[in-house]
Design a protein around this motif. Structure first.
Motif, short mmCIF file in Angstrom:
data_model
loop_
_atom_site.label_atom_id
_atom_site.label_comp_id
_atom_site.label_asym_id
_atom_site.label_seq_id
_atom_site.Cartn_x
_atom_site.Cartn_y
_atom_site.Cartn_z
N UNK A 186 -9.73 42.81 60.52
CA UNK A 186 -8.84 42.80 60.21
C UNK A 186 -8.67 40.79 59.81
N UNK A 187 -7.39 41.43 59.15
CA UNK A 187 -6.72 39.89 57.81
C UNK A 187 -5.56 39.60 58.64
N UNK A 188 -5.60 38.25 59.26
CA UNK A 188 -3.96 38.02 59.71
C UNK A 188 -2.80 37.59 58.57
N UNK A 189 -2.07 38.11 58.34
CA UNK A 189 -1.12 37.94 57.47
C UNK A 189 -0.74 37.23 57.98
N UNK A 190 -0.14 35.52 57.11
CA UNK A 190 1.45 34.82 57.19
C UNK A 190 2.15 35.02 56.26
N UNK A 191 3.31 34.81 56.99
CA UNK A 191 4.27 35.47 55.59
C UNK A 191 5.81 34.14 56.47
N UNK A 192 6.16 33.01 56.25
CA UNK A 192 6.84 31.90 56.62
C UNK A 192 6.23 32.08 57.80
N UNK A 193 7.11 31.82 59.18
CA UNK A 193 6.42 31.96 60.61
C UNK A 193 6.16 32.94 60.98
N UNK A 194 6.04 33.94 60.46
CA UNK A 194 5.41 35.38 60.88
C UNK A 194 3.62 35.13 60.86
#
Length: 316
Positions: A186-194
């Motif tokens: 698993x990778x945690x992807x952060x896009x802006x506040x998400x």
């Protein structure tokens, strides 16, 4: 030995299917698989960030997440909530790649690609994806699969292909893939506040043979961006939108409105031609005239509803 006799050695030395799987390379030692997953996970993060930016002009951050081991079906069940699912393959490396992406990431990406929001101000709740969002989730899986090919396959020209994204994981009886020993990365992807998870489920047999290599992705950013802009615009232009027609009514005192009963009549505000405002998704699009064709009431588009004539570029 009589026909009814049994082999005593069968009870003394019972068959161990897990041992056979280890001997044939279908399953690895837990510590070895963990190390292989960490190596692949670390190698994925930066190239995946770069691939997303090339494809969509979207900047996101990829960070390592959990690693789990088990059967493929067990892992799918563990990661399948609030996620879109996709099967993929890389020729010559593995035909049994599965990936799951949190719906929040896809919703946020589509909203921003359509010009709707500032990424830092997004407040997205996980939910089933719309038709446009499900189609556009393919960009996530294609970038993931291409990046995986670049760092895991010895053949950099091998074809990497992702299947059609699905809103739910196929039931076991409908799953074309076998239930093999697997690992979930698993990778945690952060896009802006998400922040949303992106999970790869791979056969342990493939991981045991894989040593990550340096990424040499040579795609041209302009060509990829243009391709995805065209695909997004084409999908949006084919989508169906519910329209609302609003007619101004004659003003009434509040006290009189409170006494309205079934059957009471209220007049239109306009005494001549009835003017109608045509809207969709809360945006006023056109000013129309109310009319009738046969038994059906109709509206005739006459002019833009306001000073902004560029609503199409912002419409989402």
């Amino acid at each position: 030995m009589s026909n009814g006799a049994t082999d005593p050695s069968a009870d003394q030395y019972p068959f161990d299917p897990e041992l056979l799987d280890r001997m044939t390379g279908a399953k690895g030692d837990a510590a070895v698989i963990e190390a292989k997953c960490h190596a692949l996970q670390s190698a994925l993060c930066v190239p995946l960030e770069q691939a997303f930016e090339r494809a969509t002009n979207i900047e996101l951050t990829a960070r390592p997440g959990d690693i789990q081991q088990g059967s493929r079906r067990q892992l799918l069940a563990a990661f399948g909530e609030d996620a879109v699912f996709c099967d993929a393959r890389i020729d010559g490396w593995s035909e049994d790649i599965s990936a799951l992406c949190g719906t929040k990431l896809v919703i946020a990406m589509v909203e921003c690609l359509l010009g709707g929001s500032d990424p830092e101000e997004l407040d997205i709740a996980a939910r089933p994806l719309s038709g446009i969002e499900l189609d556009m989730s393919l960009v996530v899986f294609e970038q993931l699969n291409d990046t995986l090919r670049d760092i895991a396959s010895k053949d950099q020209t091998a074809r990497a292909s992702a299947g059609k994204p699905l809103s739910s994981i196929p039931e076991a009886e409908d799953d074309p893939k076998p239930d093999f020993h697997a690992a979930a990365i698993t990778l945690h992807l952060q896009f802006g506040s998400v922040i949303a998870p992106l999970t790869l489920i791979l056969p342990q047999s493939v991981l045991l043979k894989t040593k990550p290599i340096s990424s040499k992705n040579a795609k041209q950013s302009g060509a990829v961006n243009d391709e995805w802009a065209e695909r997004l615009n084409a999908r949006v232009s084919r989508s169906e939108i519910n329209l609302q027609a609003a007619v101004a009514m004659a003003p009434l005192p509040v006290g009189e409105i409170g006494r309205l009963q079934v059957g009471d009549l209220i007049g239109f505000a306009d005494s001549g031609d009835i003017e109608v405002t045509l809207s969709a998704n809360g945006k006023a699009l056109y000013t129309c005239a109310l009319g009738k064709s046969g038994a059906r009431y109709m509206v005739k588009v006459e002019r833009d509803a306001g000073p902004d004539e560029n609503w199409r570029s912002e419409f989402s």
